[in-house]
Design a protein around this motif. Structure first.
Motif, PDB file in Angstrom:
ATOM      1  N   ARG A   1       0.838  -1.216   0.000  1.00 45.14           N
ATOM      2  CA  ARG A   1       0.000   0.000   0.000  1.00 45.14           C
ATOM      3  C   ARG A   1       0.865   1.255   0.000  1.00 45.14           C
ATOM      4  O   ARG A   1       0.586   2.218  -0.702  1.00 45.14           O
ATOM      5  CB  ARG A   1      -0.907   0.032   1.228  1.00 45.14           C
ATOM      6  N   TYR A   2       1.909   1.214   0.811  1.00 45.38           N
ATOM      7  CA  TYR A   2       2.800   2.373   0.906  1.00 45.38           C
ATOM      8  C   TYR A   2       3.476   2.630  -0.434  1.00 45.38           C
ATOM      9  O   TYR A   2       3.551   3.768  -0.898  1.00 45.38           O
ATOM     10  CB  TYR A   2       3.834   2.142   2.013  1.00 45.38           C
ATOM     11  N   LYS A   3       3.976   1.570  -1.068  1.00 43.21           N
ATOM     12  CA  LYS A   3       4.636   1.717  -2.373  1.00 43.21           C
ATOM     13  C   LYS A   3       3.664   2.271  -3.414  1.00 43.21           C
ATOM     14  O   LYS A   3       4.059   3.075  -4.261  1.00 43.21           O
ATOM     15  CB  LYS A   3       5.183   0.375  -2.849  1.00 43.21           C
ATOM     16  N   GLU A   4       2.423   1.838  -3.345  1.00 42.01           N
ATOM     17  CA  GLU A   4       1.409   2.337  -4.274  1.00 42.01           C
ATOM     18  C   GLU A   4       1.218   3.840  -4.115  1.00 42.01           C
ATOM     19  O   GLU A   4       1.174   4.578  -5.091  1.00 42.01           O
ATOM     20  CB  GLU A   4       0.088   1.599  -4.006  1.00 42.01           C
ATOM     21  N   ARG A   5       1.122   4.303  -2.871  1.00 43.63           N
ATOM     22  CA  ARG A   5       0.981   5.744  -2.614  1.00 43.63           C
ATOM     23  C   ARG A   5       2.227   6.497  -3.095  1.00 43.63           C
ATOM     24  O   ARG A   5       2.130   7.579  -3.653  1.00 43.63           O
ATOM     25  CB  ARG A   5       0.747   6.004  -1.124  1.00 43.63           C
ATOM     26  N   PHE A   6       3.395   5.902  -2.871  1.00 45.91           N
ATOM     27  CA  PHE A   6       4.645   6.521  -3.294  1.00 45.91           C
ATOM     28  C   PHE A   6       4.666   6.676  -4.819  1.00 45.91           C
ATOM     29  O   PHE A   6       5.025   7.737  -5.333  1.00 45.91           O
ATOM     30  CB  PHE A   6       5.837   5.692  -2.808  1.00 45.91           C
ATOM     31  N   LYS A   7       4.286   5.639  -5.536  1.00 49.47           N
ATOM     32  CA  LYS A   7       4.260   5.691  -7.004  1.00 49.47           C
ATOM     33  C   LYS A   7       3.289   6.751  -7.509  1.00 49.47           C
ATOM     34  O   LYS A   7       3.562   7.431  -8.498  1.00 49.47           O
ATOM     35  CB  LYS A   7       3.894   4.324  -7.575  1.00 49.47           C
ATOM     36  N   GLU A   8       2.163   6.911  -6.826  1.00 47.19           N
ATOM     37  CA  GLU A   8       1.206   7.955  -7.196  1.00 47.19           C
ATOM     38  C   GLU A   8       1.849   9.335  -7.068  1.00 47.19           C
ATOM     39  O   GLU A   8       1.672  10.198  -7.924  1.00 47.19           O
ATOM     40  CB  GLU A   8      -0.040   7.880  -6.313  1.00 47.19           C
ATOM     41  N   LEU A   9       2.604   9.536  -5.995  1.00 49.19           N
ATOM     42  CA  LEU A   9       3.267  10.828  -5.786  1.00 49.19           C
ATOM     43  C   LEU A   9       4.307  11.108  -6.857  1.00 49.19           C
ATOM     44  O   LEU A   9       4.478  12.247  -7.283  1.00 49.19           O
ATOM     45  CB  LEU A   9       3.920  10.886  -4.410  1.00 49.19           C
ATOM     46  N   VAL A  10       5.005  10.073  -7.277  1.00 49.88           N
ATOM     47  CA  VAL A  10       6.008  10.242  -8.336  1.00 49.88           C
ATOM     48  C   VAL A  10       5.339  10.744  -9.610  1.00 49.88           C
ATOM     49  O   VAL A  10       5.878  11.598 -10.315  1.00 49.88           O
ATOM     50  CB  VAL A  10       6.774   8.922  -8.591  1.00 49.88           C
ATOM     51  N   GLN A  11       4.156  10.259  -9.894  1.00 51.90           N
ATOM     52  CA  GLN A  11       3.428  10.701 -11.088  1.00 51.90           C
ATOM     53  C   GLN A  11       2.820  12.087 -10.911  1.00 51.90           C
ATOM     54  O   GLN A  11       2.831  12.890 -11.829  1.00 51.90           O
ATOM     55  CB  GLN A  11       2.329   9.702 -11.443  1.00 51.90           C
ATOM     56  N   ILE A  12       2.309  12.368  -9.723  1.00 50.20           N
ATOM     57  CA  ILE A  12       1.624  13.639  -9.462  1.00 50.20           C
ATOM     58  C   ILE A  12       2.600  14.802  -9.304  1.00 50.20           C
ATOM     59  O   ILE A  12       2.358  15.896  -9.789  1.00 50.20           O
ATOM     60  CB  ILE A  12       0.750  13.527  -8.194  1.00 50.20           C
ATOM     61  N   ASP A  13       3.711  14.565  -8.608  1.00 49.43           N
ATOM     62  CA  ASP A  13       4.626  15.651  -8.232  1.00 49.43           C
ATOM     63  C   ASP A  13       6.084  15.303  -8.536  1.00 49.43           C
ATOM     64  O   ASP A  13       6.933  15.301  -7.644  1.00 49.43           O
ATOM     65  CB  ASP A  13       4.434  15.932  -6.726  1.00 49.43           C
ATOM     66  N   PRO A  14       6.408  15.014  -9.810  1.00 52.43           N
ATOM     67  CA  PRO A  14       7.764  14.544 -10.132  1.00 52.43           C
ATOM     68  C   PRO A  14       8.854  15.596  -9.918  1.00 52.43           C
ATOM     69  O   PRO A  14      10.026  15.242  -9.829  1.00 52.43           O
ATOM     70  CB  PRO A  14       7.661  14.160 -11.608  1.00 52.43           C
ATOM     71  N   ARG A  15       8.503  16.851  -9.812  1.00 49.21           N
ATOM     72  CA  ARG A  15       9.505  17.903  -9.628  1.00 49.21           C
ATOM     73  C   ARG A  15       9.763  18.252  -8.163  1.00 49.21           C
ATOM     74  O   ARG A  15      10.563  19.131  -7.867  1.00 49.21           O
ATOM     75  CB  ARG A  15       9.093  19.165 -10.378  1.00 49.21           C
ATOM     76  N   ASN A  16       9.107  17.563  -7.262  1.00 47.73           N
ATOM     77  CA  ASN A  16       9.297  17.817  -5.835  1.00 47.73           C
ATOM     78  C   ASN A  16      10.729  17.457  -5.469  1.00 47.73           C
ATOM     79  O   ASN A  16      11.162  16.319  -5.636  1.00 47.73           O
ATOM     80  CB  ASN A  16       8.287  16.998  -5.025  1.00 47.73           C
ATOM     81  N   ILE A  17      11.460  18.428  -4.972  1.00 49.64           N
ATOM     82  CA  ILE A  17      12.883  18.238  -4.684  1.00 49.64           C
ATOM     83  C   ILE A  17      13.108  17.208  -3.574  1.00 49.64           C
ATOM     84  O   ILE A  17      14.072  16.438  -3.612  1.00 49.64           O
ATOM     85  CB  ILE A  17      13.572  19.583  -4.363  1.00 49.64           C
ATOM     86  N   ILE A  18      12.222  17.160  -2.603  1.00 47.92           N
ATOM     87  CA  ILE A  18      12.368  16.186  -1.520  1.00 47.92           C
ATOM     88  C   ILE A  18      12.163  14.779  -2.076  1.00 47.92           C
ATOM     89  O   ILE A  18      12.918  13.861  -1.761  1.00 47.92           O
ATOM     90  CB  ILE A  18      11.373  16.472  -0.377  1.00 47.92           C
ATOM     91  N   LEU A  19      11.174  14.626  -2.916  1.00 50.47           N
ATOM     92  CA  LEU A  19      10.901  13.335  -3.541  1.00 50.47           C
ATOM     93  C   LEU A  19      12.081  12.887  -4.392  1.00 50.47           C
ATOM     94  O   LEU A  19      12.496  11.726  -4.336  1.00 50.47           O
ATOM     95  CB  LEU A  19       9.626  13.422  -4.388  1.00 50.47           C
ATOM     96  N   ARG A  20      12.652  13.807  -5.153  1.00 56.10           N
ATOM     97  CA  ARG A  20      13.811  13.468  -5.989  1.00 56.10           C
ATOM     98  C   ARG A  20      15.000  13.039  -5.138  1.00 56.10           C
ATOM     99  O   ARG A  20      15.692  12.074  -5.448  1.00 56.10           O
ATOM    100  CB  ARG A  20      14.167  14.640  -6.890  1.00 56.10           C
ATOM    101  N   ASP A  21      15.260  13.747  -4.046  1.00 53.90           N
ATOM    102  CA  ASP A  21      16.360  13.383  -3.149  1.00 53.90           C
ATOM    103  C   ASP A  21      16.101  12.035  -2.479  1.00 53.90           C
ATOM    104  O   ASP A  21      17.017  11.226  -2.327  1.00 53.90           O
ATOM    105  CB  ASP A  21      16.568  14.453  -2.074  1.00 53.90           C
TER     106      ASP A  21
END
Length: 183
Positions: free
Chosen positions: A112-132
């Protein structure tokens, strides 16, 4: 200079603090307006991680109050002791990956957690925290492969007894964190 800070809640206490869809976006937006910086919220029913930049340590109290208000929960020290907290970039990533390792013991929750994480990658790919965070994860994965450690199933009783302690992951993450170039 703003520090990356981290708040997390997981396990049986987490469902009460879980954000669903629009609530997650609204909470993240609220915190971004308070801190005037990007934030990252990864929320699944048994784990919620929240990263944010802030130069004021007292913002944590404001953010936790807002979190409780969003979830219609009392803001008290008893409730707040359930949260894991970090105040520096290195400590934030180290605690995140160490606690994520523990989530591996619950494959359904991890999925479930990985699924939410993958959604965020698609929704907010430019988020610097996510990229780091993704760069640190990639570094850990590469190190894991270079160490030639076998991936074992956690459902195997022998593997559970012999599985690597989580501090191993934080140790190999240290070099990756040190090598990362921060904006």
């Amino acid at each position: 200079m703003k520090q990356l800070r981290y708040l997390s809640i997981q396990g049986h206490n987490a469902p009460a603090y879980w954000f669903k869809n629009y609530d997650a976006h609204n909470f993240k937006s609220t915190v971004e307006s308070i801190t005037l910086s990007q934030a990252l919220l990864i929320s699944s029913i048994y784990r919620t991680d929240f990263f944010y930049y802030s130069d004021n340590p007292e913002d944590q109290s404001i953010i936790l109050r807002a979190w409780c208000a969003f979830k219609r929960l009392d803001y008290s020290s008893t409730n707040l002791d359930k949260f894991v907290r970090a105040d520096t970039r290195g400590e934030s990533f180290q605690i995140y990956f160490d606690t994520l390792f523990h989530l591996m013991h619950h494959p359904a929750h991890l999925a479930r957690y990985k699924e939410r994480f993958k959604e965020l990658v698609q929704i907010d790919p430019r988020n610097i925290i996510l990229r780091d965070l993704m760069a640190c994860d990639l570094h850990l994965s590469e190190r894991y492969k270079k160490e030639e450690l076998d991936h074992v199933s956690l459902s195997d009783p022998v593997a559970k007894a012999a599985f690597l302690p989580c501090r191993h992951f934080s140790l190999i993450a240290d070099k990756g964190l040190a090598d990362m170039i921060y904006n």
